[in-house]
Design an enzyme around this catalytic site. Sequence first.
Site, PDB file in Angstrom:
ATOM      1  N   SER A  76      17.842  13.558  54.709  1.00 55.02           N
ATOM      2  CA  SER A  76      16.917  14.766  54.447  1.00 55.02           C
ATOM      3  C   SER A  76      15.137  15.223  53.903  1.00 55.02           C
ATOM      4  O   SER A  76      15.330  12.989  53.436  1.00 55.02           O
ATOM      5  CB  SER A  76      17.968  15.684  53.411  1.00 55.02           C
ATOM      6  OG  SER A  76      17.524  14.721  51.706  1.00 55.02           O
ATOM      7  N   TYR A  88      19.555  13.232  45.374  1.00 55.85           N
ATOM      8  CA  TYR A  88      20.198  13.366  46.259  1.00 55.85           C
ATOM      9  C   TYR A  88      18.450  12.172  47.735  1.00 55.85           C
ATOM     10  O   TYR A  88      18.770  12.578  48.267  1.00 55.85           O
ATOM     11  CB  TYR A  88      20.452  14.413  46.583  1.00 55.85           C
ATOM     12  CG  TYR A  88      21.242  14.990  47.745  1.00 55.85           C
ATOM     13  CD1 TYR A  88      22.004  14.651  48.828  1.00 55.85           C
ATOM     14  CD2 TYR A  88      20.027  15.626  48.924  1.00 55.85           C
ATOM     15  CE1 TYR A  88      22.132  15.319  50.288  1.00 55.85           C
ATOM     16  CE2 TYR A  88      20.375  16.127  50.059  1.00 55.85           C
ATOM     17  CZ  TYR A  88      20.764  15.377  51.433  1.00 55.85           C
ATOM     18  OH  TYR A  88      21.275  16.101  52.591  1.00 55.85           O
TER      19      TYR A  88
END
Length: 231
Positions: A76, A88
């Site tokens: 991502s 993340y």
Amino acid sequence: MDGGEAVIRSAVDNFGQVDVLVNSVGVLQDRMIYRMTPDDWDRVIRYNVKGVFSPTKFAAILFRQQRSGRVVNFTSDAGLGDIGRSNYAAASEAIIGLTRTVGRDLGRYGVTCNAISPLVETRLFPGSVEEFRVVQGPSPTPAERAGIGQSPPVSEWEGEGSPDDPANVAPLAVYLSTYAAPNVNCNVFGVRGGSIYLYSNPEIANAIHKWGTFTMDEMDVLVPKIFGKGL
């Protein structure tokens, strides 16, 4: 690790060999850094990063023996900067680093490893892309963080689904899984709407040189002078 090995072994048992490995796995545990717990951090790092490492390690053994293979990892843009997603972001950047290194480890054996950073609606991101931006408030959008700008306007979407459909990522994933581009290796691509992007690899933008240890007085002068324009 047992699960990663079992996936590869099952593929061999059912199809005779493994030609392609696509790692598409991820979890979220969003919290601001000052509220993030060790469990929040460990869960995301473990599932997202080790979830890529485990099957890749066992597939690499076979790919090296057969002198062929393709690895496609999903990551991502969180590592470019996001709010409440330090875990993340770290996992996403780890996958990118893993991609570049695996590609170099296996490239000599005719194996490639590339990554895709998609911006689409999935079970992990169920809201629409525009809704996601609103929830994030002042945080820059993934497109803004990557510096890719807005997708070019189209009068009518061609094909099934919508610009945010995960199926839009499939053609690139399939292409990277074939032998059409044997020299495409260690790269990160982005998919957004009707656009495909190739991200640049990190490079040194500027440097200060001295044959010796810098003093703090020198730092006070040199850092603003040499790096100031770009900071």
